[in-house]
Design a protein around this motif. Structure first.
Motif, mmCIF file in Angstrom:
data_model
loop_
_atom_site.group_PDB
_atom_site.id
_atom_site.type_symbol
_atom_site.label_atom_id
_atom_site.label_comp_id
_atom_site.label_asym_id
_atom_site.label_seq_id
_atom_site.Cartn_x
_atom_site.Cartn_y
_atom_site.Cartn_z
ATOM 1 N N VAL A 79 0.959 8.140 3.757
ATOM 2 C CA VAL A 79 2.190 8.880 3.462
ATOM 3 C C VAL A 79 1.981 9.495 2.078
ATOM 4 C CG1 VAL A 79 4.693 8.744 3.288
ATOM 5 C CG2 VAL A 79 3.462 7.119 4.761
ATOM 6 N N HIS A 80 1.995 10.838 2.024
ATOM 7 C CA HIS A 80 1.606 11.511 0.780
ATOM 8 C C HIS A 80 2.750 11.747 -0.198
ATOM 9 C CE1 HIS A 80 -2.444 12.074 2.308
ATOM 10 N NE2 HIS A 80 -1.923 12.475 3.468
ATOM 11 N N ARG A 81 3.919 11.237 0.102
ATOM 12 C CA ARG A 81 5.063 11.362 -0.819
ATOM 13 C C ARG A 81 5.732 9.994 -0.940
ATOM 14 N NH1 ARG A 81 3.187 15.545 -1.784
ATOM 15 N NH2 ARG A 81 3.876 17.671 -1.358
ATOM 16 N N ALA A 82 6.522 9.841 -2.000
ATOM 17 C CA ALA A 82 7.240 8.579 -2.194
ATOM 18 C C ALA A 82 8.412 8.497 -1.214
ATOM 19 C CB ALA A 82 7.754 8.505 -3.620
ATOM 20 N N PHE A 83 8.792 7.293 -0.855
ATOM 21 C CA PHE A 83 9.925 7.082 0.059
ATOM 22 C C PHE A 83 10.413 5.647 -0.082
ATOM 23 C CE2 PHE A 83 7.783 4.402 3.230
ATOM 24 C CZ PHE A 83 6.444 4.635 2.926
ATOM 25 N N SER A 84 11.564 5.361 0.550
ATOM 26 C CA SER A 84 11.966 3.953 0.627
ATOM 27 C C SER A 84 12.404 3.640 2.053
ATOM 28 C CB SER A 84 13.075 3.643 -0.385
ATOM 29 O OG SER A 84 14.225 4.354 -0.058
ATOM 30 N N SER A 85 12.146 2.403 2.474
ATOM 31 C CA SER A 85 12.399 2.001 3.860
ATOM 32 C C SER A 85 13.151 0.678 3.905
ATOM 33 C CB SER A 85 11.078 1.776 4.607
ATOM 34 O OG SER A 85 10.361 2.964 4.710
ATOM 35 N N GLN A 86 13.809 0.469 5.034
ATOM 36 C CA GLN A 86 14.426 -0.823 5.313
ATOM 37 C C GLN A 86 13.344 -1.707 5.947
ATOM 38 O OE1 GLN A 86 17.568 -1.539 4.447
ATOM 39 N NE2 GLN A 86 17.360 -3.653 5.172
ATOM 40 N N THR A 87 12.930 -2.766 5.248
ATOM 41 C CA THR A 87 11.850 -3.629 5.747
ATOM 42 C C THR A 87 12.378 -5.032 5.978
ATOM 43 O OG1 THR A 87 11.169 -4.554 3.627
ATOM 44 C CG2 THR A 87 10.311 -2.375 4.164
ATOM 45 N N GLN A 88 11.487 -5.955 6.343
ATOM 46 C CA GLN A 88 11.904 -7.358 6.514
ATOM 47 C C GLN A 88 12.445 -7.936 5.215
ATOM 48 O OE1 GLN A 88 8.686 -6.452 6.270
ATOM 49 N NE2 GLN A 88 7.394 -8.064 5.421
ATOM 50 N N ASP A 89 12.080 -7.324 4.067
ATOM 51 C CA ASP A 89 12.564 -7.788 2.763
ATOM 52 C C ASP A 89 13.742 -6.951 2.279
ATOM 53 O OD1 ASP A 89 10.494 -9.526 2.909
ATOM 54 O OD2 ASP A 89 9.500 -8.895 1.060
ATOM 55 N N GLY A 90 14.348 -6.163 3.145
ATOM 56 C CA GLY A 90 15.412 -5.253 2.722
ATOM 57 C C GLY A 90 14.822 -3.922 2.299
ATOM 58 N N SER A 91 15.550 -3.225 1.424
ATOM 59 C CA SER A 91 15.117 -1.889 1.001
ATOM 60 C C SER A 91 13.943 -2.001 0.021
ATOM 61 C CB SER A 91 16.293 -1.177 0.345
ATOM 62 O OG SER A 91 15.821 -0.086 -0.396
ATOM 63 N N VAL A 92 12.860 -1.276 0.322
ATOM 64 C CA VAL A 92 11.669 -1.324 -0.541
ATOM 65 C C VAL A 92 11.221 0.108 -0.837
ATOM 66 C CG1 VAL A 92 9.237 -2.039 -0.693
ATOM 67 C CG2 VAL A 92 10.910 -3.565 0.378
ATOM 68 N N SER A 93 10.887 0.375 -2.113
ATOM 69 C CA SER A 93 10.370 1.696 -2.493
ATOM 70 C C SER A 93 8.851 1.721 -2.362
ATOM 71 C CB SER A 93 10.717 2.007 -3.946
ATOM 72 O OG SER A 93 12.100 1.995 -4.099
ATOM 73 N N PHE A 94 8.354 2.800 -1.791
ATOM 74 C CA PHE A 94 6.903 2.959 -1.657
ATOM 75 C C PHE A 94 6.482 4.245 -2.359
ATOM 76 C CE2 PHE A 94 8.200 0.347 1.914
ATOM 77 C CZ PHE A 94 7.228 -0.640 1.954
ATOM 78 N N SER A 95 5.292 4.196 -2.989
ATOM 79 C CA SER A 95 4.832 5.404 -3.672
ATOM 80 C C SER A 95 3.852 6.174 -2.794
ATOM 81 C CB SER A 95 4.227 5.046 -5.027
ATOM 82 O OG SER A 95 3.436 3.915 -4.912
ATOM 83 N N ALA A 96 3.505 7.387 -3.235
ATOM 84 C CA ALA A 96 2.581 8.230 -2.485
ATOM 85 C C ALA A 96 1.255 7.501 -2.296
ATOM 86 C CB ALA A 96 2.354 9.531 -3.240
ATOM 87 N N GLY A 97 0.687 7.628 -1.110
ATOM 88 C CA GLY A 97 -0.579 6.951 -0.828
ATOM 89 C C GLY A 97 -0.393 5.693 0.005
ATOM 90 N N THR A 98 0.867 5.328 0.281
ATOM 91 C CA THR A 98 1.127 4.122 1.082
ATOM 92 C C THR A 98 0.509 4.252 2.479
ATOM 93 O OG1 THR A 98 3.142 3.590 -0.114
ATOM 94 C CG2 THR A 98 2.986 2.749 2.142
ATOM 95 N N LEU A 99 -0.071 3.159 2.956
ATOM 96 C CA LEU A 99 -0.684 3.150 4.286
ATOM 97 C C LEU A 99 0.395 2.903 5.340
ATOM 98 C CD1 LEU A 99 -3.804 0.893 3.563
ATOM 99 C CD2 LEU A 99 -3.632 3.396 3.450
ATOM 100 N N MET A 100 0.288 3.629 6.460
ATOM 101 C CA MET A 100 1.253 3.459 7.542
ATOM 102 C C MET A 100 0.490 3.271 8.848
ATOM 103 S SD MET A 100 3.323 5.236 10.064
ATOM 104 C CE MET A 100 3.108 6.948 9.704
ATOM 105 N N ILE A 101 0.853 2.201 9.588
ATOM 106 C CA ILE A 101 0.217 1.939 10.874
ATOM 107 C C ILE A 101 1.265 2.203 11.954
ATOM 108 C CG2 ILE A 101 -0.875 0.152 12.311
ATOM 109 C CD1 ILE A 101 -0.992 -0.636 8.791
ATOM 110 N N PRO A 102 1.264 3.424 12.568
ATOM 111 C CA PRO A 102 2.285 3.760 13.563
ATOM 112 C C PRO A 102 1.961 3.064 14.884
ATOM 113 C CG PRO A 102 0.753 5.593 13.293
ATOM 114 C CD PRO A 102 0.260 4.493 12.410
ATOM 115 N N MET A 103 2.863 2.254 15.408
ATOM 116 C CA MET A 103 2.551 1.426 16.578
ATOM 117 C C MET A 103 2.505 2.225 17.877
ATOM 118 S SD MET A 103 1.669 -1.349 15.375
ATOM 119 C CE MET A 103 1.652 -2.525 16.718
ATOM 120 N N GLY A 104 3.076 3.438 17.875
ATOM 121 C CA GLY A 104 3.056 4.259 19.088
ATOM 122 C C GLY A 104 1.745 5.008 19.291
#
Ligand SMILES: [Zn+2]
Length: 846
Positions: free
Chosen positions: A537-562
């Protein structure tokens, strides 16, 4: 039976030959006949062959078997699985009390304990040989020294056995030794050829000086990048020897060098003056006496420096002992002609034998004096620590657990006391989080090593350096750190373990892994290897995770299950295993709709291609730099990388690779057709990572068009005295120093970084301007960049106007130019990720 008899006769015959030969090294000396000399054991006179490392070990094992005065210990293994051994020699009585002797020495080095009676303590002497594998005389000298110490009937030898414990490390670099020995033996002529141009005297690239990964182990006492050094330093701290030797070879036309080294400018600033002013001259008299006796020429007080703590002759100086470097003219091979006639292998061995003996005699005569010095050294360290107001250093990177752990472990390996920081702190604008930061008090016995880790030195009495002039290890590890006015905080740290985060259970839409951690790239590659499709993910974002809301910075790895070939359960199992192994935290999300920033299917999200990397190596290429990259790929990433000999470039189809690494070197041997293949591959989307002068070659070939920095008023005097040439020219070199650079945190090269300023290591005088394209200079030196180490005024001006990393687009591909050393000595953990980003995210960099 007949066989045995024949063998006996044969051995007796050999024995006579050998006695005559050992006579060359120890004329007129009487030996205990029950102890076999090296020549007797090996079946050839010492100096006739380069003895294979396994045979050296076998000889030491033999000495251990036949005498209570010798004990061999395997302390570890090299990369190529050769045993690292130490032979300890002392009287049978001392050997029976060896552990008590060791504990007393430890007690002596610990000012918090009562000072033991030094009059009754034997001298601890550590004889180290052959850190450079193609400087082979010393390992042969190690065998002769061991033999002499055990078998000689002289008063000196008897006295040494009773009043000293001598540890002999016959080969600090066994892998390099065997690489060179095989070369010298297999190219030996009968009769031997002295012509320096003969193949025997000119090893194939990369030569045996270095270890398996082409590292110079005589720079590794501080970085501890390799197992050879880690076990050696661990052993060192079990003994605190009073004297430690380090035997080398230099040019065939030179003579012999012993300490004192070049005074003042090349001495280490934390070592007490007494070491240089009093102890070194005391010992030098003995070396001179022994060399005068055999008529060998020698010199001291010039050229060789004693400042970098990673030398085998300097590390002991920072630990209350005396470290000694010796250099003999080299026969590099069995015999080589020189300005003084033929230099034989035996001649070079004898030089080191007599200085091994001279060292032991000097240590013995100064036994009590050296014990008192050891005590004084550590007591004064505790007393001096904190006197200047620096009660401690606080460090820690809140974004990178693995790099924190690596640094804490590194400090513990050097026996530096580390404490947890028990409160959130802010020192001069730098924040330190409880649980993610540590405190190193200065009033500890290792105070001088604490300074080595955290201090920048900028003022020098000299301007010519044999090697690096900066080694601030906290900077190398990319650690934010500050001087603090308090001593310590939480509990003492004694070990470091990989954290085990809870893996999110249940159905996931995607998994997310932050890229900030040092081992995130390793996690990525291992996922790719397991067949898991990973995106960035080349931009910063925040998501609802198992730990609640978490901020992620650019470069975060994403494993899309679909979009996976593997089943969801298989992926979860694999991720859990890899995350546990690499200490990574995995987040799960059940929706692609993010709380803020881009969503998970945005155009700012793209698949990460599986890198297929080839690096050019071979004659003309800087082996040290190539080795640093190879070591990074193997040891810290676990990624197979093709090492292509430059001469085989014609055989490669670059289209099968994503990335070509070009270390510094000479690439002029590539033909026009080969250069065209390179250009074609590049224009279709390839990524070249080039270092320093490899970038100049790419410029020359018109592949890139970067510009050098030039100063307006750069004029030199037209005429200068001949005698100042070395100093004047040497001062222009950037031998190795540390600078502050500014990162463009939005550029993929800086993914995983969170602070705009970053210390970088530089050892080149190539200064290149920022890119003409204003978006393509992700690393630029700051306005006042000098942090530590030597640099001339003119070079500093150029540096201020230059770039650390420039990206040059070329068709659909690009060149990522590095002008600093992101992987220097396997120890710049703070800048490794810049290099790894170029591998994983190269195709997003322009
Ligand atoms: Zn050397």
């Amino acid at each position: 039976m007949q066989k045995t008899l024949l063998y006996l006769i044969f051995s007796l015959f050999l024995c006579n030959l050998c006695l005559a030969q050992e006579e060359y090294y120890f004329p007129g000396e009487k030996f205990d006949p029950t102890i076999p000399s090296p020549s007797q054991f090996l079946g050839y006179p010492i100096g006739d062959w380069h003895t294979r490392y396994d045979l050296i070990v076998k000889y030491f094992e033999k000495l251990d078997q036949i005498s209570p005065m010798a004990q061999i210990k395997t302390i570890g293994y090299t990369h190529e699985h050769r045993p690292k051994v130490i032979l300890t020699i002392t009287s049978a009585v001392n050997m029976g009390n060896l552990e008590q002797i060791r504990l007393k020495q430890i007690q002596l080095a610990d000012p918090s304990q009562a000072k033991p009676d030094v009059n009754s303590m034997p001298s601890i002497i550590h004889q180290g040989y052959g850190v450079h594998g193609n400087e082979p005389s010393s390992a042969e000298a190690a065998m002769l020294t061991a033999y002499w110490l055990m078998a000689s009937q002289s008063d000196l030898a008897k006295n040494l056995r009773e009043n000293a414990v001598v540890h002999i490390d016959p080969t600090l670099n066994p892998d390099g030794r065997d690489r060179h020995s095989l070369w010298a033996n297999s190219n030996k002529g009968f009769p031997p050829v002295a012509d320096p141009l003969d193949r025997e005297h000119n090893e194939a690239w990369p030569g045996g000086r270095t270890n398996h990964y082409w590292f110079d182990l005589n720079r590794d006492w501080l970085p501890l990048a390799h197992p050879e050094s880690r076990v050696k330093v661990e052993w060192y701290h079990q003994w605190y020897p009073n004297v430690t030797t380090d035997f080398h070879e230099m040019g065939t036309n030179s003579t012999y060098f012993f300490e004192p080294t070049k005074p003042f400018g090349s001495e280490n600033p934390v070592v007490p003056r007494k070491n240089y002013d009093d102890i070194n001259p005391r010992f030098a008299k003995y070396f001179a006496k022994y060399m005068d006796e055999i008529g060998s020429l020698y010199w001291s007080k010039e050229v060789f420096d004693n400042s970098y703590p990673g030398y085998g002759s300097t590390y002991p100086d920072i630990h209350g002992g005396l470290g000694l470097v010796f250099e003999t003219a080299s026969s590099r091979g069995h015999v080589q002609s020189s300005q003084r006639g033929d230099i034989t292998f035996a001649f070079t061995i004898r030089n080191h034998v007599v200085n091994s003996l001279a060292t032991m005699e000097a240590a013995l005569d100064n036994r009590v004096y050296m014990h008192d010095y050891l005590r004084e050294f550590f007591a004064s360290a505790v007393a001096e620590g904190g006197k200047d107001g620096a009660k401690s250093y606080v460090f820690g990177d809140e974004y990178d657990e693995s790099r924190n752990r690596l640094f804490v472990k590194f400090l513990l390996d050097h026996k530096i006391k580390v404490y947890e920081n028990s409160a959130d702190l802010s020192i001069a604008g730098q924040s330190y989080k409880k649980g993610k930061s540590w405190v190193v008090p200065t009033n500890q016995p290792q105070y001088r090593m604490v300074r080595t880790m955290f201090e920048y030195v900028k003022e020098f009495a000299d301007s010519v350096f044999y090697d690096a002039s900066a080694w601030t290890m906290a900077a190398a590890y990319g650690m934010p750190f500050s001087v603090a006015a308090f001593a310590k905080s939480g509990t003492q740290v004694t070990e470091v373990s990989t954290p085990n985060f809870t893996f999110p259970e249940g159905k996931a839409y995607a998994y997310l892994i932050d890229w900030s951690d040092y081992y995130a790239p390793k996690m990525l590659f291992e996922m790719q290897k397991a067949g898991i499709h990973v995106e960035a993910v080349h931009r910063a974002f925040s998501s609802q995770t198992q730990d609640g809301s978490v901020s992620f910075s650019a470069g975060t790895l994403m494993i899309p299950m679909g979009f996976q070939k593997l089943k969801a359960e298989e992926i979860a199992t694999k991720l859990k295993e890899l995350a546990g192994k690499n200490g990574q935290k995995v987040y799960a999300v059940t929706t692609g709709l993010n709380l803020s920033g881009v969503d998970l299917g945005s155009n700012s999200v793209s698949a990460i291609q599986v890198p297929k990397v080839v690096m050019l190596v071979g004659p003309g290429i800087n082996g040290t730099e190539a080795g640093e990259i190879w070591n990074l790929m193997d040891q810290h990433l676990g990624m197979p990388m093709t090492k292509l000999n430059l001469e085989q470039f014609g055989r490669i189809n670059l289209h099968e690779y994503t990335t070509l690494i070009m270390p510094s070197g000479n690439y002029n041997s590539l033909s026009e057709g080969q250069v065209n293949h390179l250009k074609d591959w590049l224009s279709r989307g390839g990524t070249i990572i080039s270092l320093k002068n490899a970038s100049l070659w790419l410029n020359q070939k018109g592949i890139t068009k970067e510009e050098a920095v030039k100063l307006e008023d750069e004029k030199e005097p037209a005429v200068l005295p001949f005698a100042v040439r070395n100093d004047f020219e040497g001062a222009k070199e950037v031998g190795g120093s540390i600078y502050m650079a500014e990162l463009d945190l939005t550029h993929p090269l800086a993914y995983g970084y969170h602070r705009k300023s970053i210390p970088v290591y530089r050892n080149t005088s190539i200064f290149i301007k920022p890119s003409a394209d204003k978006y393509l200079t992700p690393v630029k030196y700051s306005a006042s960049p000098h942090l530590g180490g030597y640099i001339s005024k003119a070079n500093l001006e150029k540096l201020k106007q230059s770039a650390g990393v420039v990206i040059s687009p070329a068709g659909q591909g690009r060149v990522v130019h590095f002008f600093d050393s992101p992987n220097f000595r396997g120890t710049w953990f703070g800048t490794n990720k810049l290099f790894l980003n170029a591998i994983f995210h190269g195709d997003n960099m322009d």
